[in-house]
Scaffold this motif. Sequence first.
Motif, mmCIF file in Angstrom:
data_model
loop_
_atom_site.group_PDB
_atom_site.id
_atom_site.type_symbol
_atom_site.label_atom_id
_atom_site.label_comp_id
_atom_site.label_asym_id
_atom_site.label_seq_id
_atom_site.Cartn_x
_atom_site.Cartn_y
_atom_site.Cartn_z
ATOM 1 N N ASP A 1 5.117 -39.981 29.241
ATOM 2 C CA ASP A 1 5.662 -38.768 29.826
ATOM 3 C C ASP A 1 6.184 -39.021 31.234
ATOM 4 N N TYR A 2 5.509 -39.872 31.992
ATOM 5 C CA TYR A 2 5.972 -40.176 33.343
ATOM 6 C C TYR A 2 7.364 -40.820 33.300
ATOM 7 N N VAL A 3 7.539 -41.767 32.399
ATOM 8 C CA VAL A 3 8.837 -42.444 32.290
ATOM 9 C C VAL A 3 9.931 -41.453 31.916
ATOM 10 N N ARG A 4 9.617 -40.570 30.978
ATOM 11 C CA ARG A 4 10.605 -39.574 30.555
ATOM 12 C C ARG A 4 10.998 -38.673 31.717
ATOM 13 N N LEU A 5 10.016 -38.228 32.501
ATOM 14 C CA LEU A 5 10.302 -37.346 33.630
ATOM 15 C C LEU A 5 11.033 -38.085 34.748
ATOM 16 N N ILE A 6 10.697 -39.348 34.950
ATOM 17 C CA ILE A 6 11.400 -40.135 35.967
ATOM 18 C C ILE A 6 12.882 -40.265 35.603
ATOM 19 N N LYS A 7 13.177 -40.439 34.318
ATOM 20 C CA LYS A 7 14.571 -40.525 33.887
ATOM 21 C C LYS A 7 15.308 -39.213 34.136
ATOM 22 N N ILE A 8 14.599 -38.085 33.907
ATOM 23 C CA ILE A 8 15.206 -36.772 34.167
ATOM 24 C C ILE A 8 15.497 -36.613 35.654
ATOM 25 N N ILE A 9 14.560 -37.051 36.490
ATOM 26 C CA ILE A 9 14.737 -36.962 37.944
ATOM 27 C C ILE A 9 15.885 -37.858 38.398
ATOM 28 N N GLU A 10 15.968 -39.056 37.835
ATOM 29 C CA GLU A 10 17.059 -39.977 38.185
ATOM 30 C C GLU A 10 18.419 -39.387 37.831
ATOM 31 N N LYS A 11 18.474 -38.738 36.689
ATOM 32 C CA LYS A 11 19.741 -38.136 36.270
ATOM 33 C C LYS A 11 20.149 -37.009 37.199
ATOM 34 N N GLU A 12 19.182 -36.257 37.695
ATOM 35 C CA GLU A 12 19.472 -35.104 38.550
ATOM 36 C C GLU A 12 19.713 -35.501 40.009
ATOM 37 N N TRP A 49 8.075 -31.445 38.811
ATOM 38 C CA TRP A 49 7.893 -31.324 40.256
ATOM 39 C C TRP A 49 6.784 -32.259 40.745
ATOM 40 N N GLN A 50 5.684 -32.332 40.006
ATOM 41 C CA GLN A 50 4.564 -33.186 40.405
ATOM 42 C C GLN A 50 4.960 -34.655 40.420
ATOM 43 N N VAL A 51 5.753 -35.073 39.443
ATOM 44 C CA VAL A 51 6.205 -36.472 39.412
ATOM 45 C C VAL A 51 7.134 -36.747 40.586
ATOM 46 N N LEU A 52 8.061 -35.839 40.839
ATOM 47 C CA LEU A 52 8.958 -36.009 41.983
ATOM 48 C C LEU A 52 8.166 -36.069 43.289
ATOM 49 N N ALA A 53 7.165 -35.196 43.418
ATOM 50 C CA ALA A 53 6.347 -35.175 44.627
ATOM 51 C C ALA A 53 5.577 -36.477 44.795
ATOM 52 N N ARG A 54 5.103 -37.054 43.700
ATOM 53 C CA ARG A 54 4.362 -38.312 43.793
ATOM 54 C C ARG A 54 5.277 -39.458 44.199
ATOM 55 N N ILE A 55 6.472 -39.454 43.661
ATOM 56 C CA ILE A 55 7.435 -40.502 44.028
ATOM 57 C C ILE A 55 7.718 -40.452 45.527
ATOM 58 N N LEU A 56 7.977 -39.254 46.026
ATOM 59 C CA LEU A 56 8.296 -39.101 47.442
ATOM 60 C C LEU A 56 7.077 -39.360 48.328
ATOM 61 N N SER A 57 5.892 -38.979 47.857
ATOM 62 C CA SER A 57 4.677 -39.237 48.620
ATOM 63 C C SER A 57 4.433 -40.733 48.764
ATOM 64 N N TRP A 58 4.611 -41.456 47.668
ATOM 65 C CA TRP A 58 4.455 -42.914 47.702
ATOM 66 C C TRP A 58 5.468 -43.535 48.652
ATOM 67 N N VAL A 65 11.011 -43.375 53.162
ATOM 68 C CA VAL A 65 11.745 -42.136 53.392
ATOM 69 C C VAL A 65 11.118 -41.429 54.595
ATOM 70 N N SER A 66 11.901 -40.553 55.225
ATOM 71 C CA SER A 66 11.445 -39.920 56.467
ATOM 72 C C SER A 66 10.597 -38.681 56.240
ATOM 73 N N ALA A 67 10.636 -38.104 55.022
ATOM 74 C CA ALA A 67 9.894 -36.866 54.765
ATOM 75 C C ALA A 67 9.681 -36.687 53.275
ATOM 76 N N ASN A 68 8.702 -35.840 52.941
ATOM 77 C CA ASN A 68 8.455 -35.463 51.542
ATOM 78 C C ASN A 68 8.600 -33.947 51.427
ATOM 79 N N PRO A 69 9.767 -33.463 51.038
ATOM 80 C CA PRO A 69 9.995 -32.016 50.962
ATOM 81 C C PRO A 69 9.309 -31.334 49.789
ATOM 82 N N CYS A 70 8.545 -32.087 48.975
ATOM 83 C CA CYS A 70 7.896 -31.504 47.800
ATOM 84 C C CYS A 70 6.415 -31.212 48.030
#
Length: 296
Positions: A1-12, A49-58, A65-70
């Motif tokens: 599921d993480y991989v699937r959501l990461i692909k969705i985030i990459e596309k967006e 949203w949680q996956v995007l937030a984890r990517i930015l947090s990491w 990156v300079s900030a995590n807006p999630c």
Amino acid sequence: DYVRLIKIIEKEFGDFPLSALSDRRTRGEFLAWRDRRAKASRRQADYGWQVLARILSWSHGRGLVSANPCEKAGRLYRGTRAEKVWTVADTEAFLAVAPEHLHLPLILALWTGQRQGDLLRLAWTQYDGEVIRLQQSKTGTRVIIPVGTPLKVALDAKRGKAGPVLLNSDGKPWTADGFRSSWRKACVAAGIVGRTFNDLRGTAVTWLALAECTEAEIATITGHSLRDVRSILDAHYLHRDPALGESAIRKLERRQKFPTSLPTDTKCSSGNTGKAQQNQVAGEPGFEPGLTESES
């Protein structure tokens, strides 16, 4: 599921400039994306949203990156599946109409309490005829699960030397989407509404509790931390099965020898209980003997 959501985030957001992450308007852009996904499923919107937030947090923690807006956006989905457990009638109905290659996934889930993803990845080398050994992908927890007789019979009937335990109708490993689709169709055919494969994990916890397993025993099987077992049972998984209430009352009956008939003497009912009645209830759990004037 993480991989699937990461692909969705990459596309967006694959071409979203990193320099814009510190712009206050960026959070609004990300929230608008979550809101669009919520029109189809609030739960899936939260997952994305949680996956995007984890990517930015990491990335933020490593100075990429300079900030995590999630951060701290809360959740859209507020539902609970506390009552969503499979009954014995549900399992019988499913086994009666579902294709044979879906029988073993049901039995595995009920007798191990493991997540769908871990069961789809389960290999024959992880089963030695007595126990199943696996490392949970979500938490990294390692569990050793003794195999109960119904599960052992089902596994030994299909036992192989290598490869995944669960296969589709073509004899090939399942994809997550393919499994969900086939499972959903089988549930519809069986007349099972409002129950998912993931609910079998909660059902396993409930069945273990009904079998009078301790919290430590349940944690050993399911892989939850001991600290979390009680809160999980109470807040998320433990279906308020009438059998629990029945079991509790039967235990109380065996422990508490309470009189089945009350005294009918008019002297007792007039408010002057008397020494005989006092002796009758004195020492019984839940009742306190009357105090004499000197004791009070």
